[in-house]
Write an enzyme that holds these catalytic residues in place. Structure first.
Site, PDB file in Angstrom:
ATOM      1  N   GLU A 181       5.208 -40.314  10.311  1.00 24.47           N
ATOM      2  CA  GLU A 181       5.073 -41.696  10.772  1.00 24.47           C
ATOM      3  C   GLU A 181       4.440 -41.849  12.158  1.00 24.47           C
ATOM      4  OE1 GLU A 181       8.863 -43.648  10.386  1.00 24.47           O
ATOM      5  OE2 GLU A 181       8.780 -43.574   8.212  1.00 24.47           O
ATOM      6  N   GLU A 239       9.715 -40.501   1.818  1.00 23.59           N
ATOM      7  CA  GLU A 239      10.978 -41.162   2.173  1.00 23.59           C
ATOM      8  C   GLU A 239      11.062 -42.487   1.440  1.00 23.59           C
ATOM      9  OE1 GLU A 239      11.873 -41.821   6.367  1.00 23.59           O
ATOM     10  OE2 GLU A 239      11.140 -39.819   6.859  1.00 23.59           O
TER      11      GLU A 239
END
Ligand code: GBH
Length: 455
Positions: free
Chosen positions: A168, A357
């Site tokens: 991320e 995720e």
């Protein structure tokens, strides 16, 4: 209502669970680990809810065997975890063998149980000694990162078949250096934009290094991607949603897959950075070095509206979701996962995709019967797997799904107040209890194996 186990994926589809180092390991001063900027941040009053820290977390550093038993018991074929840079590299930029040894022990335990490791090289625990030199806003951090990557490739290159350079970049740059919600807690958009560029550059350099070292596994990056929908159909709201998309998604996807930053976002950032001379010739070629897969972290979408002159960077405002929200306040919107996957495949890449995720926080508690009943989490995961299945059935190249998270852990700025695990952790006793969602996931995976004659 469909049967809650009624999901069908190809035989080789990977079901996994995910964690990250600072969120679970604890043992922050053991075996030569140096502080990371998250230690500094969490120990600074007012930064993390309830002044909580990762000092002990899930004590996974000492309990990894038991945790690997849990992972194996779930029947997952892969475990995504992250390597802690401050365990592996000393303050004079040398290898710390005691840090390396921990991950060898973890990898041994996984291998004994036939669980394939997938390692994230950087999940936000930047060594403090690098933070002191400007962290990701400093271009020198790119070279330190590739030094670190070289050490982990040398140590584990033949043991870990799947590598994720960064988790991320949006969070590690914009949320950390611009919005100030994550370490180092700065609110400086010049730093934030520089950080995003340096993180992407370090990704590209690391992919090149992996190839140059002749390693034969898969390497990619994980982005947190958001779907931004306009609140109304007006041009103004649609433009705001487009800017939100630029900020969350295109600023990262375009350089990785098209070798260029999006023009509209360059215009938005220009006043904050003065000039883009920090983007040097050759950088975008490096960033867009071909990789093997794209990891997607998906939690929610946002609905955006325009209100001129008031919002940060003039991006638009997010309508707070009210219905069907998780404990984070994030809207449960599985259809947007399907739309996101379709868009990635349609507009950006034919590479294999992994959901690295997906999961939800709910206020779990141990019931009088000693169990943790979390039907909302099961419903969340099931509905998102259904969206993923639809994409796969239509020919989409989605190869796996990693549930966030294996167990309750240090949820960054929220401390231990938000529980994402399918395994409940009692942080006083360190007892682990399989939640109902874990039992469901386990059964789902077992049925998948049976259906494909692997049971
Ligand atoms: C991930 O971050 C992290 O990789 C992981 O470590 C963490 O524990 C997990 O998710 C759960 O938080 O803020 O309402 O606009 C996810 C971070 C979540 C940031 C969604 C952007 C957009 C919703 N992202 N969020 S909102």
């Amino acid at each position: 209502m469909t049967d809650k186990y009624d999901l069908t994926f190809p035989a080789d589809f990977i079901f996994g669970v995910a964690t990250s180092s600072y969120q679970i390991e604890g043992a922050v001063a053991e075996d030569g680990r140096t502080p990371s900027h998250w230690d500094t941040f969490s120990h600074t009053p007012g930064k993390v809810l309830g002044q909580e820290t990762g000092d002990i977390a899930c004590d996974h550093y000492h309990r990894y065997r038991q945790d690997v038993d849990l992972i194996a018991d779930l029947g997952v074929s892969s475990y995504r975890f992250s390597l802690a840079w401050p365990r592996i590299v000393t303050e004079d930029n040398r290898l710390n063998t005691r840090g390396i040894d921990f991950y060898h022990r973890l990898l041994d335990a996984l291998a004994e149980r036939n669980v394939t490791p997938a390692a994230t090289i950087y999940h936000w625990d930047l060594p403090q000694w690098l933070a002191d030199r400007g962290g990701w806003a400093n271009r020198d951090t790119v070279r330190y990162f590739t030094d670190y990557a070289q050490m982990v490739f040398q140590a584990f290159g033949d043991r870990i078949p799947q590598w994720i350079t960064h988790n991320e970049p949006w969070c590690a740059s914009f949320l950390s250096y611009g919005l100030g919600e994550h370490a180092p807690g700065h609110r400086d958009w010049r730093e934030a934009v520089l950080a995003s560029h340096h993180i992407l550059l370090s990704h590209g350099e690391t992919v090149k290094l992996y190839r140059a070292m002749g390693l034969k596994g898969q390497i990619g990056i994980t982005l947190n991607l958001n779907v931004t929908d306009p609140k109304t159909d007006t041009d103004a709201d649609r433009a705001a949603a487009r800017r939100g998309d630029g900020f969350s998604n295109r600023w990262f996807l375009d350089p990785l897959f098209r070798g260029a930053y999006p023009e509209d976002m360059l215009d938005i950032f220009r006043p904050y950075v003065q000039n883009f001379r920090f983007i040097r010739p050759g950088d975008l070629e490096t960033i867009s070095t071909p990789m093997n897969f794209l990891g997607v972290n998906y939690y929610t979408r946002s609905v955006v509206f325009d209100e001129p002159g008031t919002s940060l960077l003039q991006l638009g405002h997010v309508v707070p979701a009210k219905d069907r929200v998780t404990e984070m306040g994030w809207e449960v919107h599985p259809d947007s996962l399907y739309r996101l996957l379709k868009r990635l495949a349609g507009e950006y890449t034919a590479l294999p995709l992994y959901i690295t995720e997906n999961g939800a926080a709910y206020p779990d508690a141990v019931d009088a019967d000693g169990q943790v009943h979390d039907p909302l989490r099961t419903a969340y995961v099931q509905s998102h797997l259904q969206a993923a299945q639809r994409f796969v059935e239509e020919g989409g190249a989605l190869k796996g799904y990693y549930l966030w998270s294996l167990m309750d852990n240090f949820e960054w700025a929220y401390g231990y107040s938000k529980r994402f695990g399918i395994v409940y952790v009692d942080f006083a006793s360190q007892e682990r209890i399989l939640k109902d969602s874990a039992k469901w996931y386990k059964e789902l995976i077992a049925r998948h194996r049976l259906r494909h004659g692997q049971g």
